[in-house]
Write a protein that holds these residues in place. Structure first.
Motif, PDB file in Angstrom:
ATOM      1  N   MET B  33     -18.313  56.635  44.164  1.00 10.71           N
ATOM      2  CA  MET B  33     -19.296  56.152  43.576  1.00 10.71           C
ATOM      3  C   MET B  33     -19.735  54.656  43.587  1.00 10.71           C
ATOM      4  SD  MET B  33     -19.605  58.928  40.413  1.00 10.71           S
ATOM      5  CE  MET B  33     -20.853  58.009  39.618  1.00 10.71           C
ATOM      6  N   VAL B  34     -18.548  54.055  43.366  1.00  7.03           N
ATOM      7  CA  VAL B  34     -18.548  52.542  43.428  1.00  7.03           C
ATOM      8  C   VAL B  34     -18.834  51.994  44.889  1.00  7.03           C
ATOM      9  CG1 VAL B  34     -17.150  50.429  43.090  1.00  7.03           C
ATOM     10  CG2 VAL B  34     -16.942  52.391  41.392  1.00  7.03           C
ATOM     11  N   VAL B  36     -20.391  53.727  47.259  1.00  2.00           N
ATOM     12  CA  VAL B  36     -21.717  54.083  47.833  1.00  2.00           C
ATOM     13  C   VAL B  36     -22.732  52.916  47.137  1.00  2.00           C
ATOM     14  CG1 VAL B  36     -23.607  55.635  47.690  1.00  2.00           C
ATOM     15  CG2 VAL B  36     -21.341  56.301  48.312  1.00  2.00           C
ATOM     16  N   PHE B  37     -22.487  52.681  45.746  1.00  2.00           N
ATOM     17  CA  PHE B  37     -23.403  51.900  45.067  1.00  2.00           C
ATOM     18  C   PHE B  37     -23.245  50.523  45.791  1.00  2.00           C
ATOM     19  CE2 PHE B  37     -24.900  49.140  41.539  1.00  2.00           C
ATOM     20  CZ  PHE B  37     -25.756  49.817  41.297  1.00  2.00           C
TER      21      PHE B  37
END
Lengths: 213, 51
Positions: B33-34, B36-37
């Motif tokens: 998630m980190v 992709v963000f």
């Protein structure tokens, strides 16, 4: 001119959400970023959840536990949930960091939180609806926590029928209604401006920008 | 642990700190998630010239 309920509603809709805002064909330049895609990716995952969930509901547990195609749709439903929460959290991070509640958008922000919370309950009831040992384990492990809050009187996670009914009808309906309101609010207020993009005449945003420069 | 009921869910090794319990799968998802963000923030978005 004489007014009636239909006309009043029509005029209200035309006033708060004209078609140009409901279905815009252009977006502000600052929306040119992948960060703004997380919301629609969450909606896309929800569509897959509804499609695969409907197929699972039609054929039932006997099918999704034993048949190859059933396994496939069961897995599709599972991975759609992973994508749904993955992108919802990224959407939350993005909206939090750009303070998306600015400019009268507080109900959009609060509605997003409501969607998140209802989705967590939908996920819990989904885990309880698997009809396998995982579901039994989660139900038995979670019942005391529910009892401790007092919610168990009308939300009994050992009651499979109640959990399944909530999971396949009540909670999806709540999510869909909340989502429609959420999207309408986004279209009514527009996408929130970045901190470095003050709107002319909006002093609160301009002051915010000054503070951050 | 003999005689104690064991959960059917085997998430493998987990990092434990007080009430916090993070499996390897949990940590991989958070790391993804980190990443992709961060990529969404830095990658240029394709745009049309006539905007």
């Amino acid at each position: 001119m004489k007014t009636n309920l239909t006309k009043t509603i029509r005029l209200w809709i035309q006033d708060v959400l004209p078609m140009e805002n409901l279905l815009p064909d252009t977006m502000p330049a600052y929306v040119d970023s992948y960060v703004y895609l997380f919301g629609i990716l969450t909606v896309a995952a929800l569509v897959w959840l509804i499609v695969t969930g409907t197929i699972l509901a039609v054929f039932g547990p006997d099918w999704w536990h034993v048949s190859t195609v059933g396994h496939f749709f069961n897995s599709m439903h599972f991975w759609s949930v992973q994508a749904f929460f993955f992108f919802m959290i990224l959407h939350l991070w993005a909206q939090f960091l750009m303070a998306a509640w600015r400019g009268g958008r507080h109900w959009t922000w609060i509605g997003g939180w409501l969607l998140f919370l209802v989705s967590i309950v939908a996920a819990l009831t989904g885990y309880l609806s698997q009809t396998n040992f995982d579901a039994q384990w989660i139900g038995v492990q979670g019942k005391d926590a529910m009892n401790a809050t007092g919610i168990d009187g009308f939300f009994n996670i050992l009651n499979f029928g109640q959990m399944y009914g909530l999971h396949i009808f009540v909670l999806p309906m709540a999510i869909i209604v909340l989502l429609i309101v959420h999207l309408m609010l986004v279209r009514m207020h527009g996408v929130v401006e970045p901190f470095s993009h003050p709107l002319e005449g909006d002093e609160s945003i301009a002051q915010n920008v000054d503070k951050h420069q | 642990m003999n005689g104690q009921l064991q959960p059917p869910i085997h998430a493998g090794w987990a990092w434990q700190y007080q009430w916090l319990n993070l499996s390897v799968a949990d940590m991989i998802v958070v790391a993804l998630m980190v990443i992709v963000f961060a990529l969404a923030l830095v990658l240029p978005f394709p745009r049309e010239d006539n905007k």
